[in-house]
Design a protein around this motif. Sequence first.
Motif, PDB file in Angstrom:
ATOM      1  N   PRO A  47      25.058  43.035 -57.879  1.00 28.86           N
ATOM      2  CA  PRO A  47      23.637  42.687 -57.787  1.00 28.86           C
ATOM      3  C   PRO A  47      23.283  42.141 -56.406  1.00 28.86           C
ATOM      4  O   PRO A  47      24.048  41.398 -55.803  1.00 28.86           O
ATOM      5  N   GLY A  48      22.111  42.525 -55.925  1.00 30.85           N
ATOM      6  CA  GLY A  48      21.676  42.129 -54.593  1.00 30.85           C
ATOM      7  C   GLY A  48      21.628  43.288 -53.624  1.00 30.85           C
ATOM      8  O   GLY A  48      20.863  43.264 -52.660  1.00 30.85           O
ATOM      9  N   HIS A  49      22.450  44.312 -53.865  1.00 33.39           N
ATOM     10  CA  HIS A  49      22.413  45.509 -53.036  1.00 33.39           C
ATOM     11  C   HIS A  49      21.298  46.433 -53.518  1.00 33.39           C
ATOM     12  O   HIS A  49      20.997  46.502 -54.710  1.00 33.39           O
ATOM     13  N   TRP A  50      20.708  47.171 -52.587  1.00 34.23           N
ATOM     14  CA  TRP A  50      19.556  48.001 -52.943  1.00 34.23           C
ATOM     15  C   TRP A  50      19.909  49.068 -53.975  1.00 34.23           C
ATOM     16  O   TRP A  50      19.102  49.381 -54.847  1.00 34.23           O
ATOM     17  N   GLN A  51      21.143  49.643 -53.891  1.00 32.44           N
ATOM     18  CA  GLN A  51      21.517  50.667 -54.874  1.00 32.44           C
ATOM     19  C   GLN A  51      21.555  50.101 -56.281  1.00 32.44           C
ATOM     20  O   GLN A  51      21.153  50.754 -57.238  1.00 32.44           O
ATOM     21  N   ARG A  52      22.033  48.862 -56.406  1.00 28.72           N
ATOM     22  CA  ARG A  52      22.100  48.231 -57.724  1.00 28.72           C
ATOM     23  C   ARG A  52      20.686  47.937 -58.240  1.00 28.72           C
ATOM     24  O   ARG A  52      20.387  48.146 -59.425  1.00 28.72           O
ATOM     25  N   THR A  53      19.815  47.455 -57.350  1.00 27.97           N
ATOM     26  CA  THR A  53      18.437  47.179 -57.747  1.00 27.97           C
ATOM     27  C   THR A  53      17.754  48.446 -58.230  1.00 27.97           C
ATOM     28  O   THR A  53      17.049  48.444 -59.251  1.00 27.97           O
ATOM     29  N   LEU A  54      17.948  49.547 -57.496  1.00 25.15           N
ATOM     30  CA  LEU A  54      17.368  50.830 -57.890  1.00 25.15           C
ATOM     31  C   LEU A  54      17.929  51.294 -59.224  1.00 25.15           C
ATOM     32  O   LEU A  54      17.177  51.704 -60.125  1.00 25.15           O
ATOM     33  N   ALA A  55      19.250  51.247 -59.378  1.00 26.20           N
ATOM     34  CA  ALA A  55      19.878  51.705 -60.619  1.00 26.20           C
ATOM     35  C   ALA A  55      19.401  50.885 -61.811  1.00 26.20           C
ATOM     36  O   ALA A  55      19.058  51.438 -62.867  1.00 26.20           O
ATOM     37  N   ASP A  56      19.357  49.567 -61.657  1.00 26.01           N
ATOM     38  CA  ASP A  56      18.915  48.709 -62.757  1.00 26.01           C
ATOM     39  C   ASP A  56      17.494  49.043 -63.166  1.00 26.01           C
ATOM     40  O   ASP A  56      17.157  49.062 -64.360  1.00 26.01           O
ATOM     41  N   ARG A  57      16.625  49.308 -62.191  1.00 27.31           N
ATOM     42  CA  ARG A  57      15.236  49.632 -62.506  1.00 27.31           C
ATOM     43  C   ARG A  57      15.130  50.966 -63.233  1.00 27.31           C
ATOM     44  O   ARG A  57      14.439  51.075 -64.262  1.00 27.31           O
ATOM     45  N   LEU A  58      15.813  51.977 -62.736  1.00 23.00           N
ATOM     46  CA  LEU A  58      15.742  53.302 -63.353  1.00 23.00           C
ATOM     47  C   LEU A  58      16.307  53.284 -64.769  1.00 23.00           C
ATOM     48  O   LEU A  58      15.707  53.834 -65.702  1.00 23.00           O
ATOM     49  N   PHE A  59      17.447  52.654 -64.937  1.00 23.98           N
ATOM     50  CA  PHE A  59      18.099  52.665 -66.246  1.00 23.98           C
ATOM     51  C   PHE A  59      17.336  51.832 -67.263  1.00 23.98           C
ATOM     52  O   PHE A  59      17.230  52.203 -68.434  1.00 23.98           O
ATOM     53  N   ALA A  60      16.800  50.690 -66.823  1.00 25.22           N
ATOM     54  CA  ALA A  60      16.019  49.858 -67.751  1.00 25.22           C
ATOM     55  C   ALA A  60      14.780  50.598 -68.225  1.00 25.22           C
ATOM     56  O   ALA A  60      14.423  50.535 -69.407  1.00 25.22           O
ATOM     57  N   ARG A  61      14.119  51.301 -67.328  1.00 26.67           N
ATOM     58  CA  ARG A  61      12.917  52.035 -67.685  1.00 26.67           C
ATOM     59  C   ARG A  61      13.203  53.152 -68.680  1.00 26.67           C
ATOM     60  O   ARG A  61      12.407  53.443 -69.576  1.00 26.67           O
ATOM     61  N   ALA A  62      14.386  53.785 -68.539  1.00 25.60           N
ATOM     62  CA  ALA A  62      14.746  54.893 -69.417  1.00 25.60           C
ATOM     63  C   ALA A  62      15.498  54.433 -70.669  1.00 25.60           C
ATOM     64  O   ALA A  62      15.796  55.252 -71.538  1.00 25.60           O
ATOM     65  N   GLY A  63      15.801  53.135 -70.751  1.00 26.19           N
ATOM     66  CA  GLY A  63      16.555  52.644 -71.893  1.00 26.19           C
ATOM     67  C   GLY A  63      17.991  53.137 -71.909  1.00 26.19           C
ATOM     68  O   GLY A  63      18.591  53.311 -72.976  1.00 26.19           O
ATOM     69  N   VAL A  64      18.556  53.338 -70.720  1.00 21.68           N
ATOM     70  CA  VAL A  64      19.906  53.889 -70.586  1.00 21.68           C
ATOM     71  C   VAL A  64      20.870  52.775 -70.199  1.00 21.68           C
ATOM     72  O   VAL A  64      20.540  51.896 -69.400  1.00 21.68           O
ATOM     73  N   ARG A  65      22.072  52.830 -70.761  1.00 17.72           N
ATOM     74  CA  ARG A  65      23.096  51.838 -70.438  1.00 17.72           C
ATOM     75  C   ARG A  65      24.386  52.538 -70.019  1.00 17.72           C
ATOM     76  O   ARG A  65      25.255  52.812 -70.862  1.00 17.72           O
ATOM     77  N   PRO A  66      24.524  52.842 -68.728  1.00 17.48           N
ATOM     78  CA  PRO A  66      25.792  53.410 -68.277  1.00 17.48           C
ATOM     79  C   PRO A  66      26.895  52.364 -68.373  1.00 17.48           C
ATOM     80  O   PRO A  66      26.629  51.161 -68.405  1.00 17.48           O
ATOM     81  N   ALA A  67      28.126  52.819 -68.414  1.00 15.64           N
ATOM     82  CA  ALA A  67      29.273  51.905 -68.500  1.00 15.64           C
ATOM     83  C   ALA A  67      29.743  51.595 -67.086  1.00 15.64           C
ATOM     84  O   ALA A  67      30.361  52.445 -66.426  1.00 15.64           O
ATOM     85  N   ILE A  68      29.440  50.404 -66.581  1.00 18.96           N
ATOM     86  CA  ILE A  68      29.840  50.035 -65.232  1.00 18.96           C
ATOM     87  C   ILE A  68      31.351  49.799 -65.204  1.00 18.96           C
ATOM     88  O   ILE A  68      31.858  48.887 -65.856  1.00 18.96           O
ATOM     89  N   VAL A  69      32.047  50.634 -64.461  1.00 17.70           N
ATOM     90  CA  VAL A  69      33.507  50.533 -64.374  1.00 17.70           C
ATOM     91  C   VAL A  69      33.947  49.902 -63.069  1.00 17.70           C
ATOM     92  O   VAL A  69      35.112  49.517 -62.924  1.00 17.70           O
ATOM     93  N   CYS A  70      33.027  49.772 -62.106  1.00 16.21           N
ATOM     94  CA  CYS A  70      33.367  49.147 -60.827  1.00 16.21           C
ATOM     95  C   CYS A  70      32.101  48.627 -60.185  1.00 16.21           C
ATOM     96  O   CYS A  70      31.111  49.347 -60.069  1.00 16.21           O
ATOM     97  N   GLU A  71      32.113  47.369 -59.772  1.00 15.94           N
ATOM     98  CA  GLU A  71      31.035  46.822 -58.969  1.00 15.94           C
ATOM     99  C   GLU A  71      31.657  45.925 -57.911  1.00 15.94           C
ATOM    100  O   GLU A  71      32.608  45.199 -58.183  1.00 15.94           O
ATOM    101  N   GLY A  72      31.148  46.025 -56.696  1.00 21.41           N
ATOM    102  CA  GLY A  72      31.738  45.253 -55.606  1.00 21.41           C
ATOM    103  C   GLY A  72      30.808  45.177 -54.421  1.00 21.41           C
ATOM    104  O   GLY A  72      29.625  45.518 -54.513  1.00 21.41           O
ATOM    105  N   ASN A  73      31.342  44.742 -53.298  1.00 19.42           N
ATOM    106  CA  ASN A  73      30.539  44.530 -52.098  1.00 19.42           C
ATOM    107  C   ASN A  73      30.934  45.455 -50.960  1.00 19.42           C
ATOM    108  O   ASN A  73      30.762  45.115 -49.786  1.00 19.42           O
ATOM    109  N   GLU A  74      31.481  46.611 -51.292  1.00 16.76           N
ATOM    110  CA  GLU A  74      31.840  47.603 -50.277  1.00 16.76           C
ATOM    111  C   GLU A  74      31.139  48.921 -50.589  1.00 16.76           C
ATOM    112  O   GLU A  74      31.756  49.860 -51.107  1.00 16.76           O
TER     113      GLU A  74
END
Length: 310
Positions: A193-220
């Motif tokens: 959280p805090g990176h633009w890709q995560r912000t975009l993904a969270d917005r798109l998925f929340a709007r569509a009611g989709v819950r992907p399975a996050i298998v990796c999150e990091g700062n690289e």
Amino acid sequence: MDLLSLRCFQVVARHEHISRAAAELHVAQPSVSRTIARLEAELGVPLFDRRGRRIRLNQHGAAFLRRVDRALGELEDGRRELADAAGGEGGTVTVATETLLTLAGLLAGFRAAHPGVDVRLHQASADAMAERLRTREVDFCLVSRPLTGPALTSVELLREDVLLAVPTGHRLAGQEGVDLAALDGEPFITPSPGHWQRTLADRLFARAGVRPAIVCEGNEPGAILDLVGAGLGVALLPAMARDTGGRGTVAWARLAAPDCHRVLRLARHEDAYLTAAARRFGEFAVEHFAAVPGRHLALGSAAVSRPAVF
């Protein structure tokens, strides 16, 4: 009070942590503690609230920090202005970016055009960039989401689609107009959280009611393409990532979401003095991205006007 004490306070206030501030200042931790104690004694009020080993900037400290930032910023601008007055084609420009990948092509061209300019880079989250601009630690920030704060301004460099990167042979490889529902439960790789890709993904998925399975999150963010190629999962990546590698192991698809794009901006503090080297960099960045083919939205957006602000 002297400038070293004020700089010490500024760094401690930013970190709200004595040992981290000492590491940045390259001094011993007890020296930092003594400097802050002397400053508080001189001012007659505590600048931090202390609970055990934890410190937090209090209302007095926050008010004083605003003045210190302004004073030290003016002195730093004065130093830069005098260095500029000495003339020459050299100089230094300092740039912060979320991922160094964004700067690769730009830097190659800029260094060829201005070999005498020393470019210094910092990788930072968007949340840290506004602070670095405010304290004059950097001249510019390349950021994929708007920075908020007094006197911060930016120019839009590019708009580009954000694509779905999938391993070669994936069921979605090469598809256009992929419905977000197709990603429900899909192994997903994302920055934290805090990176633009995560912000975009969270917005798109929340709007569509989709819950992907996050298998990796990091700062690289730069490592995501390789992780997709290794088969760990799928990810949202800007179109420019398609040209950087992983061609044999990564395929691409396009989501059916008209707002699945990013806007790259070059941000600065409008009250900060821009050296000749920094102005050259800003102008070059605008021209560089204006000339990159295919860097406007493929989903029907008009070309972006780029005002000259340097």
